[in-house]
Design an enzyme around this catalytic site. Structure first.
Site, PDB file in Angstrom:
ATOM      1  N   SER A 111       5.666  -2.924   3.771  1.00 47.18           N
ATOM      2  CA  SER A 111       4.538  -2.311   4.449  1.00 47.18           C
ATOM      3  C   SER A 111       4.894  -1.648   5.775  1.00 47.18           C
ATOM      4  O   SER A 111       5.714  -0.749   5.810  1.00 47.18           O
ATOM      5  CB  SER A 111       3.451  -3.363   4.638  1.00 47.18           C
ATOM      6  N   HIS A 112       4.318  -2.166   6.852  1.00 50.27           N
ATOM      7  CA  HIS A 112       4.468  -1.545   8.172  1.00 50.27           C
ATOM      8  C   HIS A 112       5.744  -2.013   8.883  1.00 50.27           C
ATOM      9  O   HIS A 112       6.016  -1.578   9.989  1.00 50.27           O
ATOM     10  CB  HIS A 112       3.255  -1.908   9.019  1.00 50.27           C
ATOM     11  N   ASP A 275       0.814   3.936   6.999  1.00 50.73           N
ATOM     12  CA  ASP A 275       1.991   3.090   7.229  1.00 50.73           C
ATOM     13  C   ASP A 275       3.065   3.270   6.155  1.00 50.73           C
ATOM     14  O   ASP A 275       2.980   4.171   5.325  1.00 50.73           O
ATOM     15  CB  ASP A 275       1.564   1.621   7.320  1.00 50.73           C
ATOM     16  N   ASP A 277       3.808   1.903   3.291  1.00 48.48           N
ATOM     17  CA  ASP A 277       3.449   1.994   1.870  1.00 48.48           C
ATOM     18  C   ASP A 277       2.094   2.635   1.628  1.00 48.48           C
ATOM     19  O   ASP A 277       1.585   2.619   0.504  1.00 48.48           O
ATOM     20  CB  ASP A 277       3.508   0.606   1.210  1.00 48.48           C
ATOM     21  N   ASP A 279      -1.058   2.005   2.668  1.00 47.68           N
ATOM     22  CA  ASP A 279      -2.360   1.354   2.524  1.00 47.68           C
ATOM     23  C   ASP A 279      -3.111   1.218   3.852  1.00 47.68           C
ATOM     24  O   ASP A 279      -4.318   1.019   3.862  1.00 47.68           O
ATOM     25  CB  ASP A 279      -2.250   0.001   1.789  1.00 47.68           C
ATOM     26  N   ARG A 280      -2.402   1.335   4.970  1.00 52.66           N
ATOM     27  CA  ARG A 280      -3.103   1.226   6.260  1.00 52.66           C
ATOM     28  C   ARG A 280      -3.495   2.607   6.791  1.00 52.66           C
ATOM     29  O   ARG A 280      -2.926   3.614   6.366  1.00 52.66           O
ATOM     30  CB  ARG A 280      -2.196   0.572   7.306  1.00 52.66           C
ATOM     31  N   LYS A 374      -6.126  -1.832  -0.036  1.00 54.73           N
ATOM     32  CA  LYS A 374      -6.614  -0.963   1.020  1.00 54.73           C
ATOM     33  C   LYS A 374      -5.958   0.398   0.837  1.00 54.73           C
ATOM     34  O   LYS A 374      -4.914   0.490   0.193  1.00 54.73           O
ATOM     35  CB  LYS A 374      -6.344  -1.551   2.388  1.00 54.73           C
TER      36      LYS A 374
END
Ligand code: G16
Length: 541
Positions: A111-112, A275, A277, A279-280, A374
């Site tokens: 992710s982030h 981010d 991947d 999703d954010r 998300k």
């Protein structure tokens, strides 16, 4: 096919969102394979089943994809759908799982978290609803990983993932598909692209989207530039294995270039970032930051204006530390607002049972029932569509919202990479002090309640305990303490501060100044400085 003898690793417990470790950890022989085999064993008989596979393109993505394909063939999956070059954003993977009624999907992402040879890598399993595996599944995977002693893999050449094509490993079919098109079509179905496009064309709407050299670059070019005609809307759009050395976390600390653009005299109407991947999301107006909690509330309040949600929404959910701005919207709409533990996986049951349409978290995540993750680009499109409808600035929309519902001043203070033992002691100490806190006054504010949050899922009655310490204060503030479940180095203490202000004359002030007393009380109660040996938080969002 080979059966390889292995020994269990004791540290393969998935966190808030899958297994996240340093790349170097995943490079230890058998480490990745053990975890993948544990996922397959948890699925049970994989024969004849369809798996979706892709990742955010970070360092080690390419190697891991090949290994997983060969293991999927050895475990007798009949088909794997994989994104071209091994790439899928997390929301796109969720959509592809649902669209193709797959058994599940493996998403490679931390992710982030930063990437590169010394950065982080991660692997998460999503189930057939397209959402992150619920606790019962991640626990099963973990249990299996504790006793695993062999895994299966096919000994074969690497598969070419650079072309959209179909190939085979033994009996298993591999469909390499375009990573972007299906997802872009879904977005076009949900939002009014012609309205947005005409606003763009007339010069009334423009955007700066920062892809942070992560997965959303190709999605953003296709959607914002090609389909919506927003020329030069995308910055840092080329995905890089190390995210250009940056930290692909769309917040006020890490999206520096975007922030400068949004402060400039020629700032566009909307600024946004996503981010690692995809999703954010972070939403900005001209020189104006929209907190993720406010963004969630505003999206919920205006959802009925969008084509997809014109029938209205059936419920909202937010994670416990997310501000209660969404609760005010739900209250006025006469619908339920669910409070869940941190982690998107807790929304899955509520979405599947049609108890909610919109959900979100303070950690820059918002989404709806269109998928089970998300969705960063979805949130940006929502705001673009809203701006095109309302013809107001982002700041005006937010101010109007506060006037109607009151403002929840909100900030999160992170103390990163602190000693794990010290972090656990701090939380334990806090826990032991809880019963003595209600009724006590700190800096003029009286504590109403103090408890450790636990959650009973309204659909399957499963219980998640110890999800964070909540302190509520009179008249209407909260301080929340919890340890992050996504870090890979030491522990991260998160302190969430929230103060509700219904009085219009006291809205729109400097958030950090308003929250100074709450930050001081948090320190009084938890003795943060002393116990972490830190003078101040490392990141404030
Ligand atoms: C993950 C989860 C989110 C969660 C976030 C923060 O996000 O999917 O639901 O809110 O971590 O978790 P923590 O506070 O435990 O670090 P992502 O974008 O990292 O997958």
């Amino acid at each position: 096919m080979k059966v390889i003898k292995t020994a269990a690793f004791q540290d393969q417990k998935p966190g808030t969102s899958g297994l996240r470790k340093k790349v170097t950890q995943f490079q230890i022989p058998h480490y990745l394979e053990n975890f993948v085999q544990s996922i397959f064993n948890a699925i049970g008989d994989c024969q004849g089943k369809l798996l979706v596979l892709g990742g955010d393109g970070r360092y080690y993505n390419k190697n891991a994809i090949q290994t997983i394909l060969k293991m999927a063939a050895a475990n007798k999956f009949s088909r794997v759908i994989v994104g071209q070059h091994g790439l899928f954003s997390t929301p796109a993977a969720s959509h592809i799982i649902r669209k193709n009624q797959a058994e599940g999907g493996i998403i490679l992402s931390a992710s982030h978290n930063p990437g590169g040879p010394n950065g982080d890598f991660g692997i998460k399993y999503n189930t057939s609803n397209g959402g992150p595996a619920p606790e019962i599944v991640t626990e099963a995977i973990y249990e299996i990983s504790q006793n695993i002693n062999e895994y299966c893999i096919v000994d074969t050449e690497n598969i070419d993932l650079s072309q959209i094509a179909t190939s085979k490993i033994g009996e298993m079919t591999i469909n390499v598909i375009d990573s972007v098109q299906d997802y872009a079509d879904l977005m076009q179905h949900i939002f009014d692209f012609s309205l947005i496009k005409s606003s763009v064309k007339s010069g009334a709407l423009n955007l700066c989207f920062d892809a942070m050299h992560a997965i959303t670059g190709p999605y953003a070019y296709e959607i914002f530039e090609n389909r919506l005609g927003m020329t030069n809307a995308v910055i840092n759009g080329i995905p890089l294995e190390d995210f250009g050395g940056g930290h692909p976390d769309p917040n006020l600390s890490h999206a520096e270039q975007l922030l400068q653009t949004m402060k400039s005299i020629n700032a566009p109407d909307l600024g946004a970032a996503s981010d690692g991947d995809g999703d954010r999301n972070m939403i900005l107006g001209r020189n104006f930051f929209v907190t993720p909690s406010d963004s969630l509330a505003i999206i919920a309040a205006n959802a009925h204006l969008m084509r997809e949600y014109r029938q209205g929404i059936c419920g909202i959910a937010r994670s416990m530390p997310t501000s209660r701005a969404a609760d005010k919207v739900a209250e006025r709409m006469g619908i339920e607002c669910f409070e869940t533990p941190t982690g998107w996986k807790f929304f899955g049951n509520l979405l599947d049972a049609n108890k909610i349409t919109i959900c979100g978290e303070e950690s820059f995540g918002t989404g709806s029932d269109h998928i089970r993750e998300k969705d960063g680009i979805w949130a940006v499109l929502f705001w673009l569509n809203l701006l095109a409808i309302k013809k107001q600035s982002v700041e005006d929309i937010v101010n109007q919202h506060w006037k109607t519902y009151g403002q929840h001043y909100y900030a999160r203070h992170d103390y990163e990479e602190i000693d794990i033992g010290k972090a656990k002691d701090l939380m334990q100490n806090l826990e032991e002090s809880l019963t003595g806190l209600p009724g006590k006054t700190f800096r003029g504010l009286e504590i109403k309640e103090a408890f450790n949050f636990s959650y009973t899922d309204p659909v399957d009655a499963s219980v998640a305990k110890n999800q964070g310490i909540v302190i509520t204060l009179k008249p209407d503030s909260r301080i929340i303490f919890r340890l992050s479940g996504t870090g890979t180095q030491g522990a991260t203490l998160r302190v969430y501060l929230e103060s509700y202000e219904p009085d219009q004359t006291k809205q729109g002030l400097n958030t950090h100044e308003v929250l100074v007393p709450l930050a001081a009380i948090a320190n009084d109660i938890a003795d943060i400085r002393q116990r972490t040996a830190r003078e101040k938080p490392s990141v404030i969002t």
